[in-house]
Design a protein around this motif. Structure first.
Motif, PDB file in Angstrom:
ATOM      1  N   MET A  94       0.840  -1.200   0.000  1.00  0.00           N
ATOM      2  CA  MET A  94       0.000   0.000   0.000  1.00  0.00           C
ATOM      3  C   MET A  94       0.880   1.258   0.000  1.00  0.00           C
ATOM      4  SD  MET A  94      -2.863   1.127   2.821  1.00  0.00           S
ATOM      5  CE  MET A  94      -3.512   2.774   2.850  1.00  0.00           C
ATOM      6  N   ILE A  95       0.610   2.185  -0.928  1.00  0.00           N
ATOM      7  CA  ILE A  95       1.413   3.405  -1.034  1.00  0.00           C
ATOM      8  C   ILE A  95       1.004   4.377   0.064  1.00  0.00           C
ATOM      9  CG2 ILE A  95       1.984   5.377  -2.486  1.00  0.00           C
ATOM     10  CD1 ILE A  95       1.474   3.612  -4.907  1.00  0.00           C
ATOM     11  N   LYS A  96       1.990   4.847   0.803  1.00  0.00           N
ATOM     12  CA  LYS A  96       1.723   5.829   1.853  1.00  0.00           C
ATOM     13  C   LYS A  96       1.663   7.218   1.229  1.00  0.00           C
ATOM     14  CE  LYS A  96       4.365   3.001   5.090  1.00  0.00           C
ATOM     15  NZ  LYS A  96       5.626   2.902   5.858  1.00  0.00           N
ATOM     16  N   GLU A  97       0.757   8.032   1.746  1.00  0.00           N
ATOM     17  CA  GLU A  97       0.599   9.389   1.218  1.00  0.00           C
ATOM     18  C   GLU A  97       0.311  10.347   2.364  1.00  0.00           C
ATOM     19  OE1 GLU A  97      -1.581  10.485  -2.631  1.00  0.00           O
ATOM     20  OE2 GLU A  97      -3.020  11.083  -1.072  1.00  0.00           O
ATOM     21  N   VAL A  98       0.939  11.514   2.314  1.00  0.00           N
ATOM     22  CA  VAL A  98       0.752  12.531   3.343  1.00  0.00           C
ATOM     23  C   VAL A  98       0.403  13.857   2.677  1.00  0.00           C
ATOM     24  CG1 VAL A  98       1.862  13.861   5.190  1.00  0.00           C
ATOM     25  CG2 VAL A  98       2.353  11.417   4.943  1.00  0.00           C
ATOM     26  N   ILE A  99      -0.550  14.545   3.257  1.00  0.00           N
ATOM     27  CA  ILE A  99      -0.883  15.910   2.838  1.00  0.00           C
ATOM     28  C   ILE A  99      -0.029  16.873   3.662  1.00  0.00           C
ATOM     29  CG2 ILE A  99      -2.683  17.688   2.856  1.00  0.00           C
ATOM     30  CD1 ILE A  99      -4.718  15.372   2.483  1.00  0.00           C
ATOM     31  N   VAL A 100       0.663  17.768   2.982  1.00  0.00           N
ATOM     32  CA  VAL A 100       1.407  18.825   3.663  1.00  0.00           C
ATOM     33  C   VAL A 100       0.788  20.149   3.260  1.00  0.00           C
ATOM     34  CG1 VAL A 100       3.633  19.978   3.967  1.00  0.00           C
ATOM     35  CG2 VAL A 100       3.543  17.484   3.750  1.00  0.00           C
ATOM     36  N   ILE A 101       0.390  20.935   4.240  1.00  0.00           N
ATOM     37  CA  ILE A 101      -0.278  22.211   3.984  1.00  0.00           C
ATOM     38  C   ILE A 101       0.709  23.345   4.207  1.00  0.00           C
ATOM     39  CG2 ILE A 101      -2.195  23.718   4.611  1.00  0.00           C
ATOM     40  CD1 ILE A 101      -3.613  21.217   5.728  1.00  0.00           C
ATOM     41  N   GLY A 102       1.149  23.963   3.121  1.00  0.00           N
ATOM     42  CA  GLY A 102       2.055  25.093   3.207  1.00  0.00           C
ATOM     43  C   GLY A 102       3.457  24.753   2.735  1.00  0.00           C
ATOM     44  N   ALA A 103       4.009  25.597   1.850  1.00  0.00           N
ATOM     45  CA  ALA A 103       5.352  25.367   1.310  1.00  0.00           C
ATOM     46  C   ALA A 103       6.333  26.426   1.788  1.00  0.00           C
ATOM     47  CB  ALA A 103       5.309  25.330  -0.219  1.00  0.00           C
ATOM     48  N   GLY A 104       6.218  26.784   3.065  1.00  0.00           N
ATOM     49  CA  GLY A 104       7.216  27.643   3.674  1.00  0.00           C
ATOM     50  C   GLY A 104       8.436  26.823   4.042  1.00  0.00           C
ATOM     51  N   LEU A 105       9.258  27.313   4.953  1.00  0.00           N
ATOM     52  CA  LEU A 105      10.461  26.574   5.335  1.00  0.00           C
ATOM     53  C   LEU A 105      10.109  25.238   5.974  1.00  0.00           C
ATOM     54  CD1 LEU A 105      11.484  29.692   5.259  1.00  0.00           C
ATOM     55  CD2 LEU A 105      13.427  28.766   6.504  1.00  0.00           C
ATOM     56  N   ALA A 106       9.170  25.246   6.906  1.00  0.00           N
ATOM     57  CA  ALA A 106       8.808  24.010   7.608  1.00  0.00           C
ATOM     58  C   ALA A 106       8.121  23.023   6.670  1.00  0.00           C
ATOM     59  CB  ALA A 106       7.904  24.329   8.801  1.00  0.00           C
ATOM     60  N   GLY A 107       7.174  23.515   5.854  1.00  0.00           N
ATOM     61  CA  GLY A 107       6.446  22.635   4.939  1.00  0.00           C
ATOM     62  C   GLY A 107       7.324  22.065   3.849  1.00  0.00           C
ATOM     63  N   SER A 108       8.217  22.887   3.309  1.00  0.00           N
ATOM     64  CA  SER A 108       9.135  22.400   2.269  1.00  0.00           C
ATOM     65  C   SER A 108      10.063  21.344   2.839  1.00  0.00           C
ATOM     66  CB  SER A 108       9.937  23.569   1.692  1.00  0.00           C
ATOM     67  OG  SER A 108       9.108  24.476   1.009  1.00  0.00           O
ATOM     68  N   GLU A 109      10.577  21.589   4.023  1.00  0.00           N
ATOM     69  CA  GLU A 109      11.464  20.608   4.661  1.00  0.00           C
ATOM     70  C   GLU A 109      10.721  19.316   4.947  1.00  0.00           C
ATOM     71  OE1 GLU A 109      14.646  19.180   5.309  1.00  0.00           O
ATOM     72  OE2 GLU A 109      15.162  21.187   6.014  1.00  0.00           O
ATOM     73  N   ALA A 110       9.516  19.424   5.479  1.00  0.00           N
ATOM     74  CA  ALA A 110       8.725  18.236   5.794  1.00  0.00           C
ATOM     75  C   ALA A 110       8.413  17.422   4.541  1.00  0.00           C
ATOM     76  CB  ALA A 110       7.433  18.640   6.501  1.00  0.00           C
ATOM     77  N   ALA A 111       7.978  18.110   3.487  1.00  0.00           N
ATOM     78  CA  ALA A 111       7.641  17.422   2.239  1.00  0.00           C
ATOM     79  C   ALA A 111       8.861  16.694   1.672  1.00  0.00           C
ATOM     80  CB  ALA A 111       7.106  18.428   1.219  1.00  0.00           C
ATOM     81  N   TYR A 112      10.006  17.355   1.708  1.00  0.00           N
ATOM     82  CA  TYR A 112      11.239  16.782   1.158  1.00  0.00           C
ATOM     83  C   TYR A 112      11.675  15.556   1.953  1.00  0.00           C
ATOM     84  CZ  TYR A 112      15.979  16.807  -0.819  1.00  0.00           C
ATOM     85  OH  TYR A 112      17.148  16.466  -1.461  1.00  0.00           O
ATOM     86  N   GLN A 113      11.601  15.632   3.273  1.00  0.00           N
ATOM     87  CA  GLN A 113      12.001  14.497   4.116  1.00  0.00           C
ATOM     88  C   GLN A 113      11.097  13.294   3.882  1.00  0.00           C
ATOM     89  OE1 GLN A 113      14.743  14.310   5.935  1.00  0.00           O
ATOM     90  NE2 GLN A 113      15.309  16.412   5.425  1.00  0.00           N
ATOM     91  N   LEU A 114       9.801  13.524   3.812  1.00  0.00           N
ATOM     92  CA  LEU A 114       8.858  12.423   3.566  1.00  0.00           C
ATOM     93  C   LEU A 114       9.100  11.800   2.194  1.00  0.00           C
ATOM     94  CD1 LEU A 114       5.615  14.127   4.916  1.00  0.00           C
ATOM     95  CD2 LEU A 114       6.738  12.133   5.937  1.00  0.00           C
ATOM     96  N   ALA A 115       9.246  12.647   1.197  1.00  0.00           N
ATOM     97  CA  ALA A 115       9.440  12.165  -0.172  1.00  0.00           C
ATOM     98  C   ALA A 115      10.713  11.348  -0.302  1.00  0.00           C
ATOM     99  CB  ALA A 115       9.468  13.353  -1.135  1.00  0.00           C
ATOM    100  N   ASN A 116      11.754  11.756   0.407  1.00  0.00           N
ATOM    101  CA  ASN A 116      13.017  11.022   0.353  1.00  0.00           C
ATOM    102  C   ASN A 116      12.920   9.651   1.009  1.00  0.00           C
ATOM    103  OD1 ASN A 116      14.398  12.903  -1.096  1.00  0.00           O
ATOM    104  ND2 ASN A 116      15.599  13.705   0.610  1.00  0.00           N
ATOM    105  N   ARG A 117      11.866   9.448   1.782  1.00  0.00           N
ATOM    106  CA  ARG A 117      11.646   8.145   2.429  1.00  0.00           C
ATOM    107  C   ARG A 117      10.573   7.341   1.695  1.00  0.00           C
ATOM    108  NH1 ARG A 117      14.266  11.267   5.495  1.00  0.00           N
ATOM    109  NH2 ARG A 117      15.647  10.443   7.107  1.00  0.00           N
TER     110      ARG A 117
END
Length: 433
Positions: free
Chosen positions: A1-24
């Motif tokens: 099953m493919i894991k998926e996360v919604i990230v709301i906001g592409a500021g510093l915190a959101g960009s970092e969070a999205a990048y870390q999740l995607a790299n995993r």
């Protein structure tokens, strides 16, 4: 099953969070509304925009925020990779080309195969879907109301301000000189000295200058690190002389000026400089009048005036645990300044740690704890401490750092650094193993 996360906001915190999740290997739907609706404080549609200063503060590893940066580097932080790649001269501080910084991050995010960028507003939060809220302190409208409902309307706020930016070629270098305080690092700052008579004229103009009427300001709550300089001035003239206009360590030709205004490089081509510590909510006309009282800035051309905005954040100790996860809604995490941390680096660090925690949560494993013997963990533990009744945001500092390793006053910082980085390496091995 493919894991998926919604990230709301592409500021510093959101960009970092999205990048870390995607790299995993986790699919990310990153929502950003700037192309649809943009707050006046923002100037571009780019991600991770540096609204206030372009400085990420000290790069000294024995300084709390310097240690925080190194911890982030070791965990593969996108924000730190970008900051190092777009660095501009700023002595011992880490400052970035403002536009280059955001362009780098925007490109990395949009090119990542596991990240889908969705240019849209988010008005509701589905607590059944894994979600990281990184909407930032300027969050308003329906999303703000949706978050308020999740936290039982336990919102707090303070007012933040931005310094003016001027064109370098409008500075009078007959009255200015290059130097870093105490000659630490290269002479990267432009210093604008004032005599006592010039300072008195400047000060009297400042304290009588009109401010922009912020209608919703029923009470003045400021973050001390970004207090408007006109508010500082009204506390007494010495406040400026011991604050942003302190001349100590800025001697020139063997003499110490009575007061000094420092300018810091704002872009890579060295055409723009921001005025250090001059966050303000003076009217635009008043800003020009006050700055022209500084001899080196008599003909300064202001390309961006200082403005004030309201920063919203939750009362985190009542809402989240030490992994930035809602206590009541386990699928939902909240990171960045809206979670109650303060500062660029701190916001990005919370996004990094929150994303790593989310990835472990989705794997069905226990979330590995980073304790208060790292700066990343110390921040998370501070804002989620149930002993705190009313959260007051603050920058990374060694006052919240805790360790059982013995230390003396003399070797305290060396012990803290070694302890923190050893723990980061163990944490890294644990989450990657």
């Amino acid at each position: 099953m493919i894991k998926e996360v919604i990230v709301i906001g592409a500021g510093l915190a959101g960009s970092e969070a999205a990048y870390q999740l995607a790299n995993r290997g986790i699919k990310v739907k990153l929502y950003e509304k700037k192309k649809i609706e943009r707050h006046p404080a923002f100037k571009t549609d780019l991600f991770a925009e540096l609204i206030c200063s372009n400085s990420l503060r000290s790069n000294d590893i024995h300084n709390a925020v310097g240690l925080l940066k190194e911890e982030m580097r070791r965990l593969g932080s996108l924000i730190m990779e970008t900051a190092d790649a777009t660095r501009v001269e700023a002595g011992s501080s880490l400052a970035c080309d403002r536009i280059g910084f955001s362009e780098y991050i925007t490109r990395k995010i949009k090119e990542h195969p596991n990240i889908e960028v969705i240019d849209a507003k988010v008005d509701t939060i589905d607590i059944d879907k894994p979600t990281i809220i990184a909407s930032g302190p300027l969050c308003d409208g329906p999303l703000s109301k949706a978050i308020a409902e999740l936290v039982d309307r336990d919102y707090l706020y303070f007012y933040d301000a931005i310094s003016p930016i001027i064109e370098k070629d409008s500075i009078d270098f007959k009255s200015a000189y290059y130097k870093s305080r105490y000659d630490k690092g290269d002479a990267d700052y432009i210093n604008c000295p004032l005599t006592k008579e010039e300072f008195d004229d400047f000060y009297n103009t400042l304290i009588n200058a009109p401010c922009i009427d912020v209608k919703e300001m029923d009470k003045e709550i400021y973050f001390e690190g970004c207090m408007p300089f006109e508010v500082m001035a009204k506390r007494g003239r010495e406040t400026l002389l011991f604050g942003p206009m302190k001349p100590v360590g800025l001697e020139y030709e063997g003499k110490r000026p009575y007061a000094v205004v420092q300018l810091r490089q704002d872009n890579a081509v060295k055409s723009l400089y921001n005025i250090v510590g001059f966050q303000t909510h003076l009217t635009y006309g008043a800003q020009k009048e006050v700055l022209q009282k500084i001899p080196a800035l008599r003909n300064a051309r202001i390309v961006r005036y200082g403005v004030m905005h309201r920063n919203t954040y939750i009362n985190a100790p009542r809402i989240i645990n030490k992994h930035y996860q809602f206590i009541k809604y386990r699928n939902v995490f909240i990171v960045g300044q809206i979670a109650g941390v303060e500062g660029y680096v701190e916001s990005a660090a919370s996004g990094l740690y929150g994303a790593l925690a989310m990835s472990q949560y989705l794997s069905g494993t226990d979330i590995i704890d980073l304790g208060s013997d790292t700066m990343i963990g110390a921040m998370a533990n501070y804002i989620s401490d149930p002993a705190i009744d009313r959260l007051v945001p603050m920058n990374a500092n060694f006052g919240i750092f805790r360790t059982d390793v013995p230390y003396t006053k003399k070797n305290k910082r060396e012990v803290f650094v070694k302890t923190a980085l050893d723990n980061i390496e163990r944490y890294k091995d644990a989450i990657d193993g």
